[in-house]
Design an enzyme around this catalytic site. Sequence first.
Site, short mmCIF file in Angstrom:
data_model
loop_
_atom_site.label_atom_id
_atom_site.label_comp_id
_atom_site.label_asym_id
_atom_site.label_seq_id
_atom_site.Cartn_x
_atom_site.Cartn_y
_atom_site.Cartn_z
N SER A 142 88.64 85.18 122.57
CA SER A 142 87.46 85.52 123.36
C SER A 142 87.57 84.88 124.74
O SER A 142 88.20 83.83 124.90
CB SER A 142 86.19 84.99 122.67
OG SER A 142 85.07 85.12 123.52
N TYR A 157 82.15 77.84 118.76
CA TYR A 157 82.79 79.16 118.87
C TYR A 157 83.90 79.12 119.92
O TYR A 157 85.01 79.62 119.68
CB TYR A 157 81.74 80.22 119.21
CG TYR A 157 82.26 81.63 119.35
CD1 TYR A 157 82.64 82.38 118.24
CD2 TYR A 157 82.37 82.23 120.61
CE1 TYR A 157 83.11 83.68 118.36
CE2 TYR A 157 82.84 83.53 120.76
CZ TYR A 157 83.20 84.25 119.63
OH TYR A 157 83.67 85.54 119.77
P1 NAD Z 1 80.93 92.29 114.21
O1 NAD Z 1 79.91 91.29 113.82
O2 NAD Z 1 80.50 93.68 114.55
O3 NAD Z 1 82.07 92.37 113.12
C1 NAD Z 1 82.61 91.22 112.51
C2 NAD Z 1 83.06 91.58 111.11
O4 NAD Z 1 83.65 90.42 110.49
C3 NAD Z 1 81.92 92.02 110.18
O5 NAD Z 1 82.26 93.26 109.59
C4 NAD Z 1 81.83 90.91 109.15
O6 NAD Z 1 81.43 91.33 107.87
C5 NAD Z 1 83.26 90.40 109.13
N1 NAD Z 1 83.39 89.05 108.57
C6 NAD Z 1 82.60 87.97 108.80
N2 NAD Z 1 83.00 86.93 108.06
C7 NAD Z 1 84.08 87.34 107.35
C8 NAD Z 1 84.94 86.72 106.39
N3 NAD Z 1 84.76 85.44 106.03
N4 NAD Z 1 85.94 87.44 105.86
C9 NAD Z 1 86.13 88.74 106.22
N5 NAD Z 1 85.35 89.38 107.12
C10 NAD Z 1 84.34 88.69 107.67
O7 NAD Z 1 81.68 91.63 115.47
P2 NAD Z 1 82.59 92.23 116.64
O8 NAD Z 1 81.84 92.12 117.90
O9 NAD Z 1 83.21 93.51 116.25
O10 NAD Z 1 83.70 91.08 116.72
C11 NAD Z 1 85.01 91.24 116.25
C12 NAD Z 1 85.84 90.06 116.75
O11 NAD Z 1 85.88 90.05 118.18
C13 NAD Z 1 85.29 88.70 116.33
O12 NAD Z 1 86.38 87.84 116.04
C14 NAD Z 1 84.57 88.23 117.57
O13 NAD Z 1 84.46 86.84 117.63
C15 NAD Z 1 85.46 88.78 118.66
N6 NAD Z 1 84.83 88.94 119.97
C16 NAD Z 1 83.75 89.77 120.14
C17 NAD Z 1 83.18 89.90 121.41
C18 NAD Z 1 82.01 90.80 121.70
O14 NAD Z 1 81.45 90.72 122.79
N7 NAD Z 1 81.60 91.63 120.76
C19 NAD Z 1 83.72 89.18 122.48
C20 NAD Z 1 84.81 88.37 122.27
C21 NAD Z 1 85.36 88.26 121.01
#
Ligand code: NAD
Length: 251
Positions: A142, A157
């Site tokens: 991130s 985080y």
């Molecule tokens: P999201 O919440 O839509 O999806 C995350 C998924 O991870 C969910 O389906 C959840 O059930 C699953 N999950 C949680 N704990 C788990 C576990 N212990 N085992 C297996 N699965 C698990 O989030 P997103 O926005 O799609 O994020 C995806 C990735 O991108 C994450 O790592 C997040 O930190 C990273 N990220 C997101 C953003 C953003 O702005 N959305 C920015 C930077 C990084």
Amino acid sequence: PDLLTGKTAIITGAASPRGLGKATAKLFAEHGARVAILDLDAAQAEAAAADLPGEGHIGLACDVTVKPACAAAFAAVLEAFGQVDILVNNAGITQPLKFMEIAPENYEAVLDVNLRGTLYMSQAALPHMRGRKQGSIVNMSSVSAQRGGGIFGGPHYSAAKAGVLGLTKALAREAAPDNVRANAICPGFIATDITAGKLTDQMKAAVLDGIPMGRAGEASDVAGCALFLASDLAAYVTGSEVDVNGGSLIH
Ligand code: NAD
């Protein structure tokens, strides 16, 4: 539209309908890959897999914080697909806490899913990938790791995602002689359910103000980057961190 023909991919945390993992799974499937979606709930993972274009995708329950669960899920995918070319460590959670608010259980929850889970799934996949002298691991970090937060996640985080960068680079060095690549993506602010309904209009306006491209990212923006890193287009790219942030951090 065939960058991944004949390849197979595991994507963790890809059941979330508007998430980065699901968008990545969809794009990989459009490019000919067979995809295994791993997430906490079996029914949701199966439904997400059934929703992908093409045949042969699977969904499995796997809590990435549990090492034997990662090993078992990997073995099940290998049994189903016969080979695994690509692993995307996308499962992640975040919490909007200030430094002094981080309790031990907050630290454990956030570090465990983002960092420990990335380690365990990669450990599950690495021997197989090394044996075939072929593999691409893509880890979701991130912008929060690079600039110390600033969107939503707290310091734990940022620390977890910075840990993902270190883990990715160290893995890239170790696995490179066996032609296994590891890279990290650093998304900026992408509209998904990880922040849905949790950002006030004021917070949103402040975030958009800091993005030169003037818009939040789309999940497909991140998927495109993951496709590049997973595919043979990136055959000589390893240990890199690729920004997908609309210019919000240029360094
Ligand atoms: P999201 O919440 O839509 O999806 C995350 C998924 O991870 C969910 O389906 C959840 O059930 C699953 N999950 C949680 N704990 C788990 C576990 N212990 N085992 C297996 N699965 C698990 O989030 P997103 O926005 O799609 O994020 C995806 C990735 O991108 C994450 O790592 C997040 O930190 C990273 N990220 C997101 C953003 C953003 O702005 N959305 C920015 C930077 C990084």
